[in-house]
Design an enzyme around this catalytic site. Structure first.
Site, mmCIF file in Angstrom:
data_model
loop_
_atom_site.group_PDB
_atom_site.id
_atom_site.type_symbol
_atom_site.label_atom_id
_atom_site.label_comp_id
_atom_site.label_asym_id
_atom_site.label_seq_id
_atom_site.Cartn_x
_atom_site.Cartn_y
_atom_site.Cartn_z
ATOM 1 N N CYS A 407 0.850 -1.179 0.000
ATOM 2 C CA CYS A 407 0.000 0.000 0.000
ATOM 3 C C CYS A 407 0.890 1.235 0.000
ATOM 4 O O CYS A 407 2.111 1.129 -0.131
ATOM 5 C CB CYS A 407 -0.979 0.017 1.166
ATOM 6 S SG CYS A 407 -0.257 0.430 2.754
ATOM 7 N N HIS A 581 -6.400 6.420 9.306
ATOM 8 C CA HIS A 581 -5.205 6.517 10.136
ATOM 9 C C HIS A 581 -4.257 7.540 9.520
ATOM 10 O O HIS A 581 -4.424 7.926 8.359
ATOM 11 C CB HIS A 581 -4.517 5.155 10.262
ATOM 12 C CG HIS A 581 -4.219 4.508 8.950
ATOM 13 N ND1 HIS A 581 -5.202 3.850 8.210
ATOM 14 C CD2 HIS A 581 -3.088 4.413 8.207
ATOM 15 C CE1 HIS A 581 -4.671 3.383 7.097
ATOM 16 N NE2 HIS A 581 -3.392 3.714 7.064
#
Length: 662
Positions: A407, A581
């Site tokens: 990611c 986040h």
């Protein structure tokens, strides 16, 4: 520190054209059904059609209230009003992400100005200008008073601001834009007529066929050819050859047939399936990797395309409306009485393309080429993962031992996905397969399989040319995970029994942080909210972040980092869960590991996915990796998700999510 070289001016220009073409396509493609409906009505019910019916086709007169009145029909109003307004509405929606319906309405109002400016003239280019302009200007105006309207006056201000601005921009379109669009359309029409009269239209294949492979065709097809074709089809001819310049599947079909007979290796093996998808499914991009693998095949595509155009010119062939996708089924449906002529052009284009491609393949003494690499190159040019060409990439030929979930930062969503995938592989009995997570920037060409989000694939593919790249959009229960397990099972079906899970395999990726056990009470009941409401995902992220701030786990700057993370890549995980986040650079704003939990009363749209649970996370050191791993186990279990949905108190939620504190 080394930096990547800046893209060349040519590459930047190509990227801009691709984005422009994609935007135009984004306005037109959602309305293809309406265009096909108009084409079918035109083909069937106009005066020269097989079922002439004036009430529908718009010719002749009917008795109404004792008086003879001209039939309006469906054909004329549809092309003059319905289709441009639908395209404009879509363009306005695309420009106003926060309130797409409002943007679409303003785009439609603005387009009525250019429609009224030139009555009876199909204003498709005008719609493609005024639709996005209406949505964008409304967005900018709304931003001026965003958050400044007193409670109770929101609806009044919103409705009147839209009405007033709609009035002004419609008048602007009527007097300022419609004459310019009419002038542009007249110039383009003259150019096309000159090409037709001088028998030069086949030369357009010299540009169109390479443009297709480079994904530049949308800018030409949807920006110029389709509007001109629709205007021509609305005239006495009732059809247009312009719809066939790009849609003819013959050039690609000939190339794939040549690979079926004279290709080698993976290219020959995959060509039959690609041919079916291309010819019947109408997904032309399936053959682009074959051309990129051997660029000389562009000559075959150009020769086939020019042959098809020349044949259609000779036979005076045209379609009633655009054929999308470019399938023989869609083309035949739009051909009307020209169906036999259209098929002749397709067959001749296929034969010529095949003959040229066969000569190129037979004379080419170089290596077979790398179809996987060509597919990766194509996807990199396209700017996203191909839904069909990706199937040309075969599973790893060597033993699958090393899988990475990549990611943007390699710490959040990738850790979650790696945990789910690792558990599935272990449960299948292949515990010796290593599953890790990593940031895309740190990827090296040492993996057998790379799993990543679709939007990140173009960045991952160039870094791992030897790996099979799979994309996911649901981190909890993506079908891609089962594909990976099946790849391993198939590969080892002839070997020894599956290897039992070993201790080393359990400590990789997200679990590698187990030597730093998280502090107790990662989640407290004070950080749990049930029955929450959020205006949009940005509001939900702020609420989740403020719970972490109130807990004393982070400072307010971390909340900004959570929004920044969402801008770069979605934190939607699947199973109605989003886990916002902070970015990798926000570590200094974390005081202690913590988690917040929000359950929304109404599902929230999260980039096209429904979200009911918003879990904010902050991890000191690498503790968030272990938290994500445990959350993955909980949310990949449908019974646990249902229990969280039914929980009536914060204590019940804390009990269900209790594993994150252990």
């Amino acid at each position: 520190m080394s930096t990547a070289p800046a893209p060349s001016a040519a590459k930047q220009a190509q990227a801009h054209v691709q984005r422009f073409g994609t935007f135009l396509s984004g306005m037109v493609m959602p309305n293809i059904g309406a265009l096909i409906a108009w084409g079918l009505i035109t083909a069937l019910f106009i005066e020269k059609g097989p079922f002439p019916l004036g009430k529908i086709g718009g010719f002749g007169q009917s008795m109404v209230g004792g008086k003879l009145v001209d039939n309006i029909g469906i054909v004329g109003p549809s092309i003059n009003y319905l289709l441009p307004i639908l395209i404009a509405f879509q363009g306005g929606k695309m420009m106003y992400e926060k309130n797409p319906t409002r943007g679409g309405v303003l785009g439609a109002i603005a387009t009525m100005g250019v429609i009224a400016g030139v009555p009876g003239y199909p204003m498709f280019i005008g719609a493609m200008i005024m639709g996005p302009l209406g949505g964008w200007t409304m967005k900018k105006l709304d931003a001026l008073w965003d958050g400044k309207i007193k409670p109770g006056f929101e609806m009044l201000v919103n409705n009147f601001s839209a009405g007033i601005w709609g009035t002004l921009i419609a008048i602007f379109g009527l007097f300022a834009v419609s004459p310019l669009v009419k002038m542009l359309m007249d110039v383009l029409t003259v150019v096309v007529r000159v090409l037709v009269r001088n028998n030069l239209l086949p030369l357009t294949s010299v540009f169109i066929e390479p443009a297709k492979v480079l994904f530049l065709n949308n800018a030409v097809n949807h920006g110029v050819l389709s509007p001109l074709g629709l205007a021509e089809a609305a005239g006495p001819a009732g059809k247009s050859i312009l719809f066939l310049l790009e849609a003819n599947p013959g050039p690609g079909m000939g190339i794939l047939l040549a690979f079926m007979l004279f290709g080698r290796g993976a290219a020959k093996a995959t060509a039959p399936g690609a041919a079916l998808i291309h010819f019947v499914g109408g997904i032309h991009e399936i053959y682009f990797p074959y051309v990129l693998m051997k660029p000389a095949l562009l000559l075959a595509a150009i020769a086939g395309g020019a042959t098809g155009v020349a044949t259609n010119m000779l036979l005076h062939t045209g379609l009633k409306g655009p054929a999308a996708p470019g399938s023989v089924i869609a083309i035949s449906a739009m051909a009307g009485g020209d169906i036999a002529k259209v098929w002749i052009a397709i067959i001749l284009a296929t034969i010529v393309s095949f003959l040229v491609a066969a000569v190129i393949l037979k004379m080419d003494k170089s290596s077979d080429g790398d179809l996987s690499k060509a597919t990766a190159d194509m996807e990199a040019m396209k700017g996203k993962k191909s839904s069909v060409a990706g199937n040309l990439v075969a599973a790893p030929t060597g033993e699958i031992k090393n899988i990475v979930f990549a990611c943007d930062a390699g710490m959040g969503s990738s850790a979650m996905g790696a945990s789910v995938l690792r558990n599935k592989i272990k449960d299948a009995g292949y515990g010796d397969v290593k599953v890790t997570n990593e940031a895309i920037a740190n990827l090296k060409d040492v993996y057998d399989i790379v799993v990543t989000q679709e939007t990140l694939a173009p960045r991952a593919i160039p870094k791992v040319p030897s790996a099979t790249v799979l994309t996911v959009d649901n981190f909890m229960n993506s079908p891609r995970y089962e594909e990976v397990v099946e790849m391993i099972r198939t590969q080892r079906s002839g070997s020894a029994a599956p290897v039992a899970p070993v201790a080393a395999a359990a400590t990789v990726g997200a679990a590698a942080a187990q030597d730093e056990a998280p502090a107790a009470d990662i989640l407290s009941t004070e950080s749990i909210q049930l029955g929450a409401r959020a205006v949009d995902k940005g509001d939900a992220i702020t609420q989740a972040g403020q719970l972490l701030v109130a807990r004393g786990a982070v400072d307010s700057a971390y909340v900004d980092a959570m929004h920044k993370r969402e801008e770069s890549v979605s934190t939607y995980m699947g199973n109605f869960l989003a886990i916002p986040h902070g970015t990798n650079d926000a570590k200094e704003h974390i005081k202690s590991s913590a988690m917040s939990f929000i359950r929304l009363d109404q599902p929230l749209d999260w980039n096209g996915n429904q979200v009911k649970f918003v879990v904010g996370i902050a991890g000191k050191n690498k503790e968030h990796l272990q938290i994500l791993g445990k959350l993955a186990k909980i949310f990949s279990n449908n019974e646990s998700v249902q229990a969280l949905e039914n929980a009536s108190s914060a204590d019940e939620v804390a009990a269900i999510l209790g594993k994150v504190n252990s």
